[in-house]
Design an enzyme around this catalytic site. Structure first.
Site, short mmCIF file in Angstrom:
data_model
loop_
_atom_site.label_atom_id
_atom_site.label_comp_id
_atom_site.label_asym_id
_atom_site.label_seq_id
_atom_site.Cartn_x
_atom_site.Cartn_y
_atom_site.Cartn_z
N THR A 1 -39.73 -44.31 111.75
CA THR A 1 -39.43 -44.22 110.44
C THR A 1 -40.27 -45.13 109.75
O THR A 1 -40.82 -46.29 110.25
CB THR A 1 -38.02 -44.47 110.09
N THR B 1 -36.11 -41.63 106.72
CA THR B 1 -36.29 -40.66 107.65
C THR B 1 -35.20 -40.74 108.68
O THR B 1 -34.53 -41.67 108.62
CB THR B 1 -37.50 -40.95 108.50
N HIS C 1 -43.16 -46.36 106.34
CA HIS C 1 -44.22 -45.92 105.37
C HIS C 1 -45.10 -44.79 106.29
O HIS C 1 -45.91 -44.95 106.92
CB HIS C 1 -44.98 -46.98 104.85
N GLY C 2 -44.83 -43.53 105.66
CA GLY C 2 -45.85 -42.40 106.64
C GLY C 2 -47.21 -42.51 106.67
O GLY C 2 -47.61 -42.47 107.82
N VAL D 1 -47.55 -34.72 102.88
CA VAL D 1 -46.84 -34.42 104.44
C VAL D 1 -47.07 -35.98 104.97
O VAL D 1 -48.44 -36.55 104.85
CB VAL D 1 -47.77 -33.27 104.93
N GLY D 2 -46.14 -36.48 105.38
CA GLY D 2 -46.21 -37.88 105.94
C GLY D 2 -46.29 -37.74 107.68
O GLY D 2 -46.75 -36.78 108.02
#
Length: 308
Positions: free
Chosen positions: A219, A168, A221-222, A197-198
């Protein structure tokens, strides 16, 4: 206030030697652009938007041109931005044919009564605002085509998800008037389902900005970040009197212990302090305050230079 800008290029499990210098220069370029805006009296919102746009235009980063590909080999991008002065915010998700999703997110913040537009609605709004449409293929890089092919052939790809796909880009800033802002943008995770979508466009997860506390961009792991509302969680600890470093360590540690999720954060306080922390293997970052540029990628890798 002495203006401050901090920029990150996403958590990473591994950055190859041949890419490291390009990544470092990209991050430094983005931080310098953001700081020059602040130094000339520009707003924190202008600074974070411009810094992130630099990274969206750089194919080394997972945002804009250089975004990773979904299961169909297409780019779907997410972004959000927030002004700490009045808590106004704008976000977009599943955006396909826009070079700079962060600029579209700012238009959502300033030109609509809403905070968040997605997919076709975001595309129609972009067209209405005169945002140029770029061919989807223009955003696809050869490196990401190969990454998708590799991901599809790897076994247990889903199990590795928490440890990988951490890319990200983001920025936080404090301007000379004491206003803070954040901006975050991403192409998401490799081989994701269409429409996934994260955390990046979710206010409170991908970032948060409040003049009474500070600003943060995240930033990692969404799905893990969303489950703990990482951005707002870290700022809550700042509100409770923790230092920026302590708040970052506590919130990242909580996410790791509860969910095995890795990530990173950049923060700036209302007083102008700043911090960078991550639990992934590395996180490219740069910060500028008082014309001193700090930057790094790995844990024991920090350099300081003077800006002209």
């Amino acid at each position: 206030m002495n203006p401050v800008v901090v920029v990150h290029g996403g958590g990473a499990s591994h950055i190859s030697k041949d890419r490291k210098e390009r990544v470092r220069q990209g991050i430094i370029r983005a931080a310098t652009v953001g700081y020059n805006i602040l130094r000339e009296g520009g707003s924190a919102v202008d600074a974070v938007e411009s810094a992130v746009a630099v990274l969206e235009d750089d194919p080394e980063f997972n945002a804009g041109c250089g975004s990773v590909l979904n299961v169909n080999g297409e780019v779907e991008m997410d972004a959000s931005i927030m002004n700490g002065k009045d808590l106004s915010a704008g976000a977009v998700s599943a955006v396909r044919c826009v070079a700079n999703p962060i600029k579209l997110a700012r238009l959502v913040m300033e030109k609509t009564p809403h905070c968040f537009l997605t997919d076709q609605g975001a595309a129609k709004f972009a067209a209405a605002m005169g945002v140029p449409e770029v061919p989807g293929k223009q955003l696809v890089t050869e490196r990401n085509i190969k990454r998708l092919e590799k991901e599809k052939h790897e076994k247990d790809a889903q199990k590795l998800d928490c440890q990988k796909n951490l890319g990200t880009v983001g920025a936080v800033a404090l301007d000379c008037r004491g206003n803070v802002a954040y901006a975050t943008s991403t192409g998401g995770i490799v081989n994701k389902m269409v429409g996934r979508v994260g955390d990046t466009p979710c206010i409170g997860s991908g970032g948060y900005a409040d003049n009474d506390i500070g600003a943060i961009s995240t930033t990692g792991h969404g799905e893990s970040i969303m489950k703990v509302n990482l951005a707002r969680l870290a700022l809550f600890h700042v509100e409770q009197g923790k230092t920026l470093e302590e708040a970052a360590d506590i919130s990242l540690g909580y996410m790791k212990s509860r969910l095995k999720g890795l990530g990173g954060v950049i923060l700036v306080s209302k007083a102008g302090d700043w911090a960078v922390k991550w639990t992934s293997a590395s996180m490219p970052w740069a910060a500028v305050k008082n014309c001193k540029l700090h930057s790094g990628i790995d844990l024991d890798d920090t350099s300081v230079t003077d800006l002209p």
